[in-house]
Design a protein around this motif. Structure first.
Motif, PDB file in Angstrom:
ATOM      1  N   VAL A 113      -5.828   1.215   1.719  1.00  0.00           N
ATOM      2  CA  VAL A 113      -4.847   0.133   1.752  1.00  0.00           C
ATOM      3  C   VAL A 113      -3.614   0.624   2.514  1.00  0.00           C
ATOM      4  O   VAL A 113      -3.187   1.766   2.336  1.00  0.00           O
ATOM      5  N   ALA A 114      -3.081  -0.234   3.366  1.00  0.00           N
ATOM      6  CA  ALA A 114      -1.850   0.078   4.089  1.00  0.00           C
ATOM      7  C   ALA A 114      -0.752  -0.879   3.642  1.00  0.00           C
ATOM      8  O   ALA A 114      -1.002  -2.072   3.457  1.00  0.00           O
ATOM      9  N   VAL A 115       0.453  -0.350   3.446  1.00  0.00           N
ATOM     10  CA  VAL A 115       1.607  -1.169   3.088  1.00  0.00           C
ATOM     11  C   VAL A 115       2.800  -0.735   3.924  1.00  0.00           C
ATOM     12  O   VAL A 115       2.887   0.413   4.368  1.00  0.00           O
ATOM     13  N   GLU A 116       3.709  -1.667   4.126  1.00  0.00           N
ATOM     14  CA  GLU A 116       4.896  -1.417   4.937  1.00  0.00           C
ATOM     15  C   GLU A 116       6.114  -1.214   4.030  1.00  0.00           C
ATOM     16  O   GLU A 116       6.287  -1.919   3.036  1.00  0.00           O
ATOM     17  N   ILE A 117       6.948  -0.251   4.378  1.00  0.00           N
ATOM     18  CA  ILE A 117       8.121   0.083   3.561  1.00  0.00           C
ATOM     19  C   ILE A 117       9.278  -0.854   3.881  1.00  0.00           C
ATOM     20  O   ILE A 117       9.548  -1.173   5.041  1.00  0.00           O
ATOM     21  N   GLU A 118       9.977  -1.269   2.825  1.00  0.00           N
ATOM     22  CA  GLU A 118      11.193  -2.064   2.965  1.00  0.00           C
ATOM     23  C   GLU A 118      12.292  -1.391   2.139  1.00  0.00           C
ATOM     24  O   GLU A 118      12.125  -1.171   0.941  1.00  0.00           O
ATOM     25  N   GLY A 119      13.412  -1.053   2.785  1.00  0.00           N
ATOM     26  CA  GLY A 119      14.498  -0.369   2.086  1.00  0.00           C
ATOM     27  C   GLY A 119      14.639   1.069   2.558  1.00  0.00           C
ATOM     28  O   GLY A 119      13.868   1.565   3.379  1.00  0.00           O
ATOM     29  N   ASP A 120      15.659   1.766   2.028  1.00  0.00           N
ATOM     30  CA  ASP A 120      15.976   3.113   2.527  1.00  0.00           C
ATOM     31  C   ASP A 120      16.094   4.168   1.438  1.00  0.00           C
ATOM     32  O   ASP A 120      16.596   5.271   1.684  1.00  0.00           O
ATOM     33  N   SER A 121      15.612   3.886   0.232  1.00  0.00           N
ATOM     34  CA  SER A 121      15.802   4.836  -0.864  1.00  0.00           C
ATOM     35  C   SER A 121      14.949   6.095  -0.724  1.00  0.00           C
ATOM     36  O   SER A 121      15.169   7.069  -1.437  1.00  0.00           O
ATOM     37  N   MET A 122      13.974   6.077   0.200  1.00  0.00           N
ATOM     38  CA  MET A 122      13.127   7.257   0.381  1.00  0.00           C
ATOM     39  C   MET A 122      13.451   7.991   1.684  1.00  0.00           C
ATOM     40  O   MET A 122      12.690   8.846   2.137  1.00  0.00           O
ATOM     41  N   GLU A 123      14.588   7.642   2.291  1.00  0.00           N
ATOM     42  CA  GLU A 123      15.061   8.409   3.447  1.00  0.00           C
ATOM     43  C   GLU A 123      15.387   9.830   2.987  1.00  0.00           C
ATOM     44  O   GLU A 123      15.798  10.034   1.846  1.00  0.00           O
ATOM     45  N   PRO A 124      15.252  10.836   3.834  1.00  0.00           N
ATOM     46  CA  PRO A 124      14.844  10.763   5.253  1.00  0.00           C
ATOM     47  C   PRO A 124      13.336  10.883   5.464  1.00  0.00           C
ATOM     48  O   PRO A 124      12.895  10.974   6.599  1.00  0.00           O
ATOM     49  N   ILE A 125      12.535  10.899   4.380  1.00  0.00           N
ATOM     50  CA  ILE A 125      11.088  11.085   4.539  1.00  0.00           C
ATOM     51  C   ILE A 125      10.421   9.794   4.998  1.00  0.00           C
ATOM     52  O   ILE A 125       9.665   9.773   5.971  1.00  0.00           O
TER      53      ILE A 125
END
Length: 209
Positions: A113-125
């Motif tokens: 399954v592929a999903v797209e990230i929304e938001g920045d809480s997991m930056e910088p990874i």
């Protein structure tokens, strides 16, 4: 040895990553007719349908009937997950009907399954627009082996997230940890399921079709 139309049809779906409905729409052929053939309810078809399906996946008719499917297989994007942003609709598309991306080298397209990230809480990874690939374990649960790792998960309210998962203060609860020091963590969250991220693909590498 030439394939039957049913065999060629299933090979085309596997090679393209398209559902039968999506392939029928793209080829402009009858979905109901393809379904009957696949279920063995009828053996009849016509050369025009085969030609249209071959053209839809970008191969000659001879290659379609011989089972020679060129090109890299694709994976459908199931929806988005929040990395700081709340994403209430997790599976945004019917199975196989989301935007397609080329399957990354070394990764099987089956069960992924592929999903797209929304938001920045997991930056910088992980950044907004990046893609994550994971495999559901087949159970609505959080496996012990996934705790401590970055996972795609769904909470009790149906929100989809990507976070590092740690044990909560009580059994059945989990802390969802952000990698971005400036982002908020989520404490004592009840999860429906979690699946460890198998592969992260930056947005600029994803080739959508």
């Amino acid at each position: 040895m030439p394939l039957t139309f049913k065999e060629a049809l299933n090979g085309a779906m596997n090679a393209s990553g398209l559902s039968m409905r999506k392939l029928a729409e793209k080829a402009e052929v009858s979905y109901e007719q393809l379904k009957k053939i696949n279920q063995g309810k009828t053996q009849s078809t016509n050369a025009e349908d085969a030609l249209r399906i071959a053209a839809a996946i970008g191969i000659p008719l001879e290659s379609f009937m011989a089972g020679e499917f060129e090109g890299r297989p694709t994976i459908a994007i199931a929806g988005k997950v929040g990395a700081g942003a709340q994403v209430p609709v997790f599976d945004a598309y019917e199975k196989g009907d989301g935007p397609q991306i080329e399957c990354p080298p070394g990764l099987s397209s089956h069960g992924i399954v592929a999903v797209e990230i929304e938001g920045d809480s997991m930056e910088p990874i992980y950044s907004a627009g990046d893609l994550l690939f994971y495999t559901r374990n087949g159970h609505d649960a959080v496996l012990t082996d996934d705790i401590g790792y970055r996972c795609v998960c769904e909470d009790a309210d149906g929100m989809g997230w990507v976070k590092q998962i740690k044990p909560g203060d009580e059994p059945g609860l989990f802390h969802l940890i952000s990698l971005n020091p400036g982002a908020n963590n989520m404490w004592n969250i009840r999860l429906k399921w979690a699946a460890r991220v198998r592969l992260h693909w930056p947005a600029e590498l994803a080739k959508k079709t």
